[in-house]
Scaffold this motif. Sequence first.
Motif, PDB file in Angstrom:
ATOM      1  N   MET A 254      40.945  48.378  28.527  1.00 26.93           N
ATOM      2  CA  MET A 254      40.838  47.167  29.342  1.00 26.93           C
ATOM      3  C   MET A 254      41.718  47.253  30.594  1.00 26.93           C
ATOM      4  O   MET A 254      41.400  46.677  31.627  1.00 26.93           O
ATOM      5  N   PHE A 255      42.847  47.971  30.450  1.00 28.78           N
ATOM      6  CA  PHE A 255      43.843  47.962  31.529  1.00 28.78           C
ATOM      7  C   PHE A 255      43.276  48.499  32.844  1.00 28.78           C
ATOM      8  O   PHE A 255      43.466  47.890  33.905  1.00 28.78           O
ATOM      9  N   ILE A 256      42.540  49.607  32.750  1.00 31.05           N
ATOM     10  CA  ILE A 256      42.046  50.230  33.975  1.00 31.05           C
ATOM     11  C   ILE A 256      40.961  49.394  34.660  1.00 31.05           C
ATOM     12  O   ILE A 256      41.065  49.142  35.880  1.00 31.05           O
ATOM     13  N   PRO A 257      39.965  48.911  33.958  1.00 34.19           N
ATOM     14  CA  PRO A 257      38.984  48.042  34.636  1.00 34.19           C
ATOM     15  C   PRO A 257      39.623  46.788  35.234  1.00 34.19           C
ATOM     16  O   PRO A 257      39.249  46.368  36.348  1.00 34.19           O
ATOM     17  N   VAL A 258      40.565  46.200  34.511  1.00 33.96           N
ATOM     18  CA  VAL A 258      41.242  45.017  35.064  1.00 33.96           C
ATOM     19  C   VAL A 258      41.958  45.389  36.355  1.00 33.96           C
ATOM     20  O   VAL A 258      41.839  44.718  37.387  1.00 33.96           O
ATOM     21  N   THR A 259      42.703  46.492  36.311  1.00 30.58           N
ATOM     22  CA  THR A 259      43.434  46.928  37.500  1.00 30.58           C
ATOM     23  C   THR A 259      42.482  47.126  38.668  1.00 30.58           C
ATOM     24  O   THR A 259      42.759  46.699  39.797  1.00 30.58           O
ATOM     25  N   LEU A 260      41.352  47.769  38.402  1.00 29.83           N
ATOM     26  CA  LEU A 260      40.397  48.033  39.477  1.00 29.83           C
ATOM     27  C   LEU A 260      39.863  46.740  40.080  1.00 29.83           C
ATOM     28  O   LEU A 260      39.781  46.596  41.301  1.00 29.83           O
ATOM     29  N   SER A 261      39.528  45.769  39.216  1.00 36.00           N
ATOM     30  CA  SER A 261      38.959  44.543  39.785  1.00 36.00           C
ATOM     31  C   SER A 261      40.045  43.728  40.492  1.00 36.00           C
ATOM     32  O   SER A 261      39.777  43.056  41.482  1.00 36.00           O
ATOM     33  N   LEU A 262      41.256  43.813  40.002  1.00 39.68           N
ATOM     34  CA  LEU A 262      42.345  43.140  40.728  1.00 39.68           C
ATOM     35  C   LEU A 262      42.573  43.800  42.089  1.00 39.68           C
ATOM     36  O   LEU A 262      42.842  43.126  43.089  1.00 39.68           O
ATOM     37  N   LEU A 263      42.452  45.135  42.114  1.00 35.14           N
ATOM     38  CA  LEU A 263      42.609  45.848  43.394  1.00 35.14           C
ATOM     39  C   LEU A 263      41.571  45.368  44.401  1.00 35.14           C
ATOM     40  O   LEU A 263      41.849  45.253  45.597  1.00 35.14           O
ATOM     41  N   GLU A 264      40.390  45.064  43.876  1.00 36.58           N
ATOM     42  CA  GLU A 264      39.344  44.540  44.737  1.00 36.58           C
ATOM     43  C   GLU A 264      39.807  43.220  45.384  1.00 36.58           C
ATOM     44  O   GLU A 264      39.636  42.997  46.580  1.00 36.58           O
ATOM     45  N   GLY A 265      40.391  42.351  44.560  1.00 41.36           N
ATOM     46  CA  GLY A 265      40.951  41.096  45.084  1.00 41.36           C
ATOM     47  C   GLY A 265      42.078  41.374  46.057  1.00 41.36           C
ATOM     48  O   GLY A 265      42.227  40.711  47.094  1.00 41.36           O
ATOM     49  N   MET A 266      42.847  42.398  45.735  1.00 39.69           N
ATOM     50  CA  MET A 266      43.977  42.778  46.587  1.00 39.69           C
ATOM     51  C   MET A 266      43.512  43.159  47.986  1.00 39.69           C
ATOM     52  O   MET A 266      44.194  42.871  48.971  1.00 39.69           O
ATOM     53  N   VAL A 267      42.367  43.812  48.074  1.00 41.15           N
ATOM     54  CA  VAL A 267      41.848  44.211  49.390  1.00 41.15           C
ATOM     55  C   VAL A 267      41.625  42.963  50.246  1.00 41.15           C
ATOM     56  O   VAL A 267      42.025  42.914  51.412  1.00 41.15           O
ATOM     57  N   THR A 268      41.020  41.925  49.643  1.00 40.78           N
ATOM     58  CA  THR A 268      40.818  40.680  50.390  1.00 40.78           C
ATOM     59  C   THR A 268      42.153  40.065  50.795  1.00 40.78           C
ATOM     60  O   THR A 268      42.336  39.623  51.932  1.00 40.78           O
ATOM     61  N   THR A 269      43.093  40.060  49.852  1.00 43.17           N
ATOM     62  CA  THR A 269      44.423  39.525  50.142  1.00 43.17           C
ATOM     63  C   THR A 269      45.059  40.266  51.321  1.00 43.17           C
ATOM     64  O   THR A 269      45.582  39.643  52.253  1.00 43.17           O
TER      65      THR A 269
END
Lengths: 255, 212
Positions: free
Chosen positions: B1-16
């Motif tokens: 779970m950790f890696i997919p979560v990290t990836l989708s958070l990174l996606e949010g991070m790009v917008t941030t």
Amino acid sequence: MSILEVNHIEKHFGPTKVLNDISFSLEAGQALSIIGSSGSGKTTLLRCLNFLERPNGGTIAVNGSVIFDAADPSTQIEKDIREKRLHFGLVFQNFNLFPQYTALQNVTLARELRAKKKGGESREEILQAGLALLEQMGLADRANHYPHQLSGGQQQRVAIARALALHPDILCFDEPTSALDPELTGEVLRVIRSLAEHKTTMIIVTHEMAFARDVADQLIFMDSGVIVEQGDPKEVIDHPKEERTRQFLARYADN
Amino acid sequence: MFIPVTLSLLEGMVTTLKLFFLTLLFALPLGLVISFGSMSRFTPLRWLVQTVVWIIRGSPLMIQILIIFYGPGLIFGLPLLPRFTAALVAFAVNYACYFSEIYRGGIQSVPQGQYEAGQVLGMTKTQIFFKITLLQVVKRIVPPMGNEMITLVKDTSLVRVISVYELIWMGETYIKKGLIWPLFYTAVFYLILSGILTILLNQCEKKLDYFK
Ligand SMILES: Nc1ncnc2c1ncn2[C@@H]1O[C@H](COP(=O)(O)OP(=O)(O)O)[C@@H](O)[C@H]1O
Ligand SMILES: [Mg+2]
């Protein structure tokens, strides 16, 4: 011919008249001292000569040519004023050195900017001239220090070198030792004295009566924006003719 | 779970990050313009600018985001701005007002004597600005600017009120799936970002430490 002729200078801020009909002249190579109690208009007079303030009346002539006439707007064009300022140098009471530049850079900055715009001197020449000036001020070993690394007396001597770098016809000092600790005034006064010995044309606003009496060729006593008395410094200080001068000097003798 | 979560958070991070950098890009120069307005010798302009700055600094950024997104539609029946654009406009204007006050403080803290010393040496206004005052202003504004930028990092999370998918939004989507930790995990991303910023700003300050 006098190097400087000031005629009927008037200056008011709003309704308050700060300078009233100030006239005097100065010969090349001479030192003029201006004394007077605080608020009498001494600083304003120097600021007018350096065009930091515009007089409301009167004329200023250097080497026989009128460079400012309050009644003639063609003598007041901003671009020309910038050049005319260079007839005068000004050493401020609180030095106003540029903090981000070393002592040497403070001395050379303006000259380098001019050379860049107008051509002429090389960087090397300007640097050498700057170093020579600092050496003359007894600061050869401080050339690469920043202002905050220098004592007040050293800072003021850098400021004098900075003003001299542009070879002003007339160098003005506004109470050059007033912001200094008493033990540091000597080094600055010594430098000014040696400038006088080398026939630098100077106007020195000061509260150091003994110094003025000793070094100046001419003395002006100002009060409330007018020249009350002027003449030979020893004469004025030892035998003042005016009552106001007497009172002022008596206050100084007491201190 | 950790890696997919990290990836989708990174996606949010790009917008941030996009919001963060674009806000700076627009607000830094706009702030300078506003600061000149707030120091203008023309009194009506000065009052106008100072009033706008007061309103914008004195009201919540979240409301400003909502007003810019919904306002044109509600009041004038205009089409809505794209969500990210509306967010960016609100942020750029809001931060420009904060920056303008910092610029103003920096500019006004340079002693008059510095200008006069330059004038007496025959320098032009431009030379005085670039050769004498600018660096002194920069030195004075770096610390407060740094504070504002770190606040900006965290303020970016406000844009989720108009459903811009930034970092926290992405973290929250996991709550519906029964996972709470991704939301807390987002804090790590903010910490890293503000950590990098702090280091950069400290270096800036150190670089300017050679004079007082
Ligand atoms: N910019 C100004 N605006 C209004 N009044 C001023 C200004 N500058 C100087 N003055 C006034 O002019 C008078 C003379 O000041 P100044 O020339 O500084 O005297 P001094 O240098 O002899 O102490 C003082 O009363 C002072 O308050
Ligand atoms: Mg004075």
